[in-house]
Write a protein that holds these residues in place. Structure first.
Motif, PDB file in Angstrom:
ATOM      1  N   PHE A 238       0.840  -1.203   0.000  1.00 46.96           N
ATOM      2  CA  PHE A 238       0.000   0.000   0.000  1.00 46.96           C
ATOM      3  C   PHE A 238       0.874   1.252   0.000  1.00 46.96           C
ATOM      4  CE2 PHE A 238      -3.374  -2.579   2.446  1.00 46.96           C
ATOM      5  CZ  PHE A 238      -3.885  -3.082   1.254  1.00 46.96           C
ATOM      6  N   ASP A 239       1.969   1.210   0.753  1.00 48.07           N
ATOM      7  CA  ASP A 239       2.885   2.360   0.790  1.00 48.07           C
ATOM      8  C   ASP A 239       3.476   2.610  -0.592  1.00 48.07           C
ATOM      9  OD1 ASP A 239       2.447   2.767   3.475  1.00 48.07           O
ATOM     10  OD2 ASP A 239       4.216   1.664   4.141  1.00 48.07           O
ATOM     11  N   ARG A 240       3.867   1.535  -1.271  1.00 47.78           N
ATOM     12  CA  ARG A 240       4.443   1.690  -2.603  1.00 47.78           C
ATOM     13  C   ARG A 240       3.410   2.226  -3.591  1.00 47.78           C
ATOM     14  NH1 ARG A 240       6.775  -3.323  -1.182  1.00 47.78           N
ATOM     15  NH2 ARG A 240       5.218  -4.451  -2.421  1.00 47.78           N
ATOM     16  N   ASN A 241       2.189   1.723  -3.492  1.00 45.31           N
ATOM     17  CA  ASN A 241       1.132   2.196  -4.376  1.00 45.31           C
ATOM     18  C   ASN A 241       0.782   3.658  -4.104  1.00 45.31           C
ATOM     19  OD1 ASN A 241       0.594  -0.130  -5.964  1.00 45.31           O
ATOM     20  ND2 ASN A 241      -0.485  -1.062  -4.262  1.00 45.31           N
ATOM     21  N   SER A 242       0.847   4.056  -2.842  1.00 43.29           N
ATOM     22  CA  SER A 242       0.579   5.451  -2.486  1.00 43.29           C
ATOM     23  C   SER A 242       1.634   6.358  -3.098  1.00 43.29           C
ATOM     24  CB  SER A 242       0.562   5.620  -0.970  1.00 43.29           C
ATOM     25  OG  SER A 242      -0.485   4.880  -0.388  1.00 43.29           O
ATOM     26  N   GLN A 243       2.884   5.933  -3.008  1.00 51.47           N
ATOM     27  CA  GLN A 243       3.972   6.726  -3.579  1.00 51.47           C
ATOM     28  C   GLN A 243       3.839   6.799  -5.095  1.00 51.47           C
ATOM     29  OE1 GLN A 243       6.361   8.570  -1.945  1.00 51.47           O
ATOM     30  NE2 GLN A 243       6.619   9.329  -4.039  1.00 51.47           N
ATOM     31  N   SER A 244       3.414   5.687  -5.688  1.00 49.45           N
ATOM     32  CA  SER A 244       3.220   5.651  -7.128  1.00 49.45           C
ATOM     33  C   SER A 244       2.133   6.633  -7.551  1.00 49.45           C
ATOM     34  CB  SER A 244       2.851   4.234  -7.568  1.00 49.45           C
ATOM     35  OG  SER A 244       2.600   4.185  -8.953  1.00 49.45           O
ATOM     36  N   PHE A 245       1.097   6.751  -6.734  1.00 52.34           N
ATOM     37  CA  PHE A 245       0.020   7.702  -7.033  1.00 52.34           C
ATOM     38  C   PHE A 245       0.551   9.127  -7.063  1.00 52.34           C
ATOM     39  CE2 PHE A 245      -2.881  10.656  -4.702  1.00 52.34           C
ATOM     40  CZ  PHE A 245      -3.690  10.992  -5.784  1.00 52.34           C
ATOM     41  N   TRP A 246       1.393   9.477  -6.097  1.00 47.94           N
ATOM     42  CA  TRP A 246       1.920  10.841  -6.048  1.00 47.94           C
ATOM     43  C   TRP A 246       2.970  11.088  -7.131  1.00 47.94           C
ATOM     44  CZ3 TRP A 246      -0.568  14.618  -4.166  1.00 47.94           C
ATOM     45  CH2 TRP A 246      -1.467  14.410  -3.102  1.00 47.94           C
ATOM     46  N   ASP A 247       3.620  10.020  -7.595  1.00 41.43           N
ATOM     47  CA  ASP A 247       4.580  10.172  -8.689  1.00 41.43           C
ATOM     48  C   ASP A 247       3.871  10.354 -10.031  1.00 41.43           C
ATOM     49  OD1 ASP A 247       6.637   9.910  -6.912  1.00 41.43           O
ATOM     50  OD2 ASP A 247       6.964   7.770  -7.299  1.00 41.43           O
ATOM     51  N   ASN A 248       2.643   9.827 -10.113  1.00 46.77           N
ATOM     52  CA  ASN A 248       1.886   9.909 -11.377  1.00 46.77           C
ATOM     53  C   ASN A 248       0.447  10.277 -11.029  1.00 46.77           C
ATOM     54  OD1 ASN A 248       1.222   9.673 -14.108  1.00 46.77           O
ATOM     55  ND2 ASN A 248       0.739   7.494 -13.889  1.00 46.77           N
ATOM     56  N   ILE A 249       0.269  11.472 -10.507  1.00 49.54           N
ATOM     57  CA  ILE A 249      -1.010  11.853  -9.932  1.00 49.54           C
ATOM     58  C   ILE A 249      -2.071  12.124 -10.999  1.00 49.54           C
ATOM     59  CG2 ILE A 249      -0.298  14.284  -9.770  1.00 49.54           C
ATOM     60  CD1 ILE A 249      -1.981  14.430  -7.195  1.00 49.54           C
ATOM     61  N   SER A 250      -3.232  11.505 -10.786  1.00 52.75           N
ATOM     62  CA  SER A 250      -4.391  11.731 -11.649  1.00 52.75           C
ATOM     63  C   SER A 250      -5.605  11.169 -10.937  1.00 52.75           C
ATOM     64  CB  SER A 250      -4.225  11.034 -13.001  1.00 52.75           C
ATOM     65  OG  SER A 250      -4.319   9.629 -12.851  1.00 52.75           O
ATOM     66  N   MET A 251      -6.781  11.549 -11.382  1.00 50.66           N
ATOM     67  CA  MET A 251      -7.990  11.020 -10.765  1.00 50.66           C
ATOM     68  C   MET A 251      -8.109   9.524 -11.031  1.00 50.66           C
ATOM     69  SD  MET A 251     -10.233  12.087  -8.774  1.00 50.66           S
ATOM     70  CE  MET A 251     -11.775  11.614  -8.016  1.00 50.66           C
ATOM     71  N   GLU A 252      -7.656   9.102 -12.198  1.00 51.95           N
ATOM     72  CA  GLU A 252      -7.718   7.681 -12.534  1.00 51.95           C
ATOM     73  C   GLU A 252      -6.844   6.850 -11.597  1.00 51.95           C
ATOM     74  OE1 GLU A 252      -6.857   4.604 -16.274  1.00 51.95           O
ATOM     75  OE2 GLU A 252      -6.412   6.755 -16.465  1.00 51.95           O
ATOM     76  N   SER A 253      -5.615   7.334 -11.351  1.00 50.51           N
ATOM     77  CA  SER A 253      -4.725   6.591 -10.461  1.00 50.51           C
ATOM     78  C   SER A 253      -5.246   6.601  -9.034  1.00 50.51           C
ATOM     79  CB  SER A 253      -3.304   7.158 -10.521  1.00 50.51           C
ATOM     80  OG  SER A 253      -3.269   8.505 -10.096  1.00 50.51           O
ATOM     81  N   PHE A 254      -5.877   7.706  -8.628  1.00 49.83           N
ATOM     82  CA  PHE A 254      -6.439   7.747  -7.282  1.00 49.83           C
ATOM     83  C   PHE A 254      -7.607   6.783  -7.150  1.00 49.83           C
ATOM     84  CE2 PHE A 254      -9.723   9.354  -4.380  1.00 49.83           C
ATOM     85  CZ  PHE A 254      -9.041   9.181  -3.184  1.00 49.83           C
TER      86      PHE A 254
END
Length: 323
Positions: A238-254
């Motif tokens: 979950f931590d890695r996925n959270s970081q990935s979201f902030w590295d490639n931020i978009s509504m789709e990724s969220f």
């Protein structure tokens, strides 16, 4: 789980709770008192304790049997489980954490609120611990500054300014749930270490010649270790996925991140619930972590081993953590 939150017909049940035993069975707790203990009965025995209209009793017992099959009674798991069972709660606040519990999660929440606050405000997060405070940062400031910050996050997410409140609410909620479960895990780990040391002490007694018992203890230890390791691995993912979201931020990724975390609520909640009730039972029966070798052996076989296979099966059924 306090039964007052679900729409049952019998008013007397509103004072009862549904609890998990160390064997992971769901039982009705009619009363609980530190001096007299708890009044626990099986659901099937309810007619012997409550005199009520047969139709009402039958209807309520049907609901109770459905609830008894749930793996955990924490608020986050119940949100999904009760919806799936088409059981409404009496008030929306019944499935929220208390202000006291939220306050206890402050340090955990900071690690999740920090990326949002830094990215949008470029500010220090020491005084920000939940989504409510973040929302205040958007609204309780100068109108021009607020609009600028809202436009900034809207551009980052590729959404409209009107979509921001919904995003912030969902953002705060999923990380509140992760904070809650992580706190549960952090409380379990040191107790588990003490429990395994306590079990190992039997190897220094005459029971070491009981090979069947020693194998049973090793199986219990191995099962508990596997559960803790697997759940811990999920949090790391979950931590890695959270970081990935902030590295490639978009509504789709969220939305993918939001769906991922919610999909794990029931299995994480169930496993942590099972481990917690077993450890609580151990500390209740052996508050000073003592006990004769035979008492320890009896506890391993009567309380720790039963239901452990169910927890392992539940953990193995967890969805993938890959987005």
């Amino acid at each position: 789980m306090p039964l007052r939150i679900v729409p049952l017909r019998l008013p007397g049940l509103a004072r009862a709770r549904l609890i998990k035993s160390a064997q992971l069975n769901s039982e009705l707790e009619l009363f609980h008192d530190h001096s007299t203990g708890a009044g626990l009965i099986q659901i099937k025995a309810l007619p012997d304790f409550i005199g009520a209209d047969e139709e009402d009793l039958k209807a309520d017992m049907a609901v109770l049997y459905e609830l008894a099959e749930l793996n955990s009674f924490d608020v986050f798991s119940l949100r999904n489980s009760l919806r799936d069972l088409k059981i409404d709660v009496r008030h929306t606040t019944d499935l929220t954490l208390s202000p006291t519990m939220e306050a206890r999660l402050t340090d955990y929440m900071k690690s999740f609120t920090r990326p949002l606050v830094v990215n949008v405000f470029g500010a220090n997060t020491d005084n920000v611990s939940n989504s409510g405070q973040i929302i205040e940062m958007f609204t309780n400031v100068d109108r021009k500054v607020a609009l600028k910050n809202m436009q900034k996050i809207a551009a980052m997410m590729n959404i409209t300014v009107a979509d921001i409140p919904d995003f912030l609410e969902k953002y705060g909620d999923i990380y509140l749930s992760l904070s809650y479960f992580r706190r549960c895990l952090d409380e379990i780990v040191p107790k588990f270490d003490q429990l395994t040391d306590w079990m190992d002490e039997m190897r220094g007694t005459m029971l070491r010649e009981n090979h069947q018992l020693m194998e049973r203890c090793e199986a219990v230890r191995g099962g508990l270790n596997e559960l803790l390791g697997s759940v811990t691995g999920r949090f790391e993912s979950f931590d890695r996925n959270s970081q990935s979201f902030w590295d490639n931020i978009s509504m789709e990724s969220f939305q993918k991140l939001h769906a991922l975390i919610i999909s794990h609520h029931e299995t994480i909640g169930g496993v942590l619930c099972g481990l917690t009730v077993k450890l609580d039972a151990w500390e209740t029966k052996f508050p000073h972590h003592t006990g004769s070798p035979h008492k320890r052996a009896e506890f391993v076989q009567s309380d720790l081993a039963p239901g452990l296979d169910k927890l392992l099966k539940l953990e193995h059924s967890a969805p993938s953590t890959i987005m």
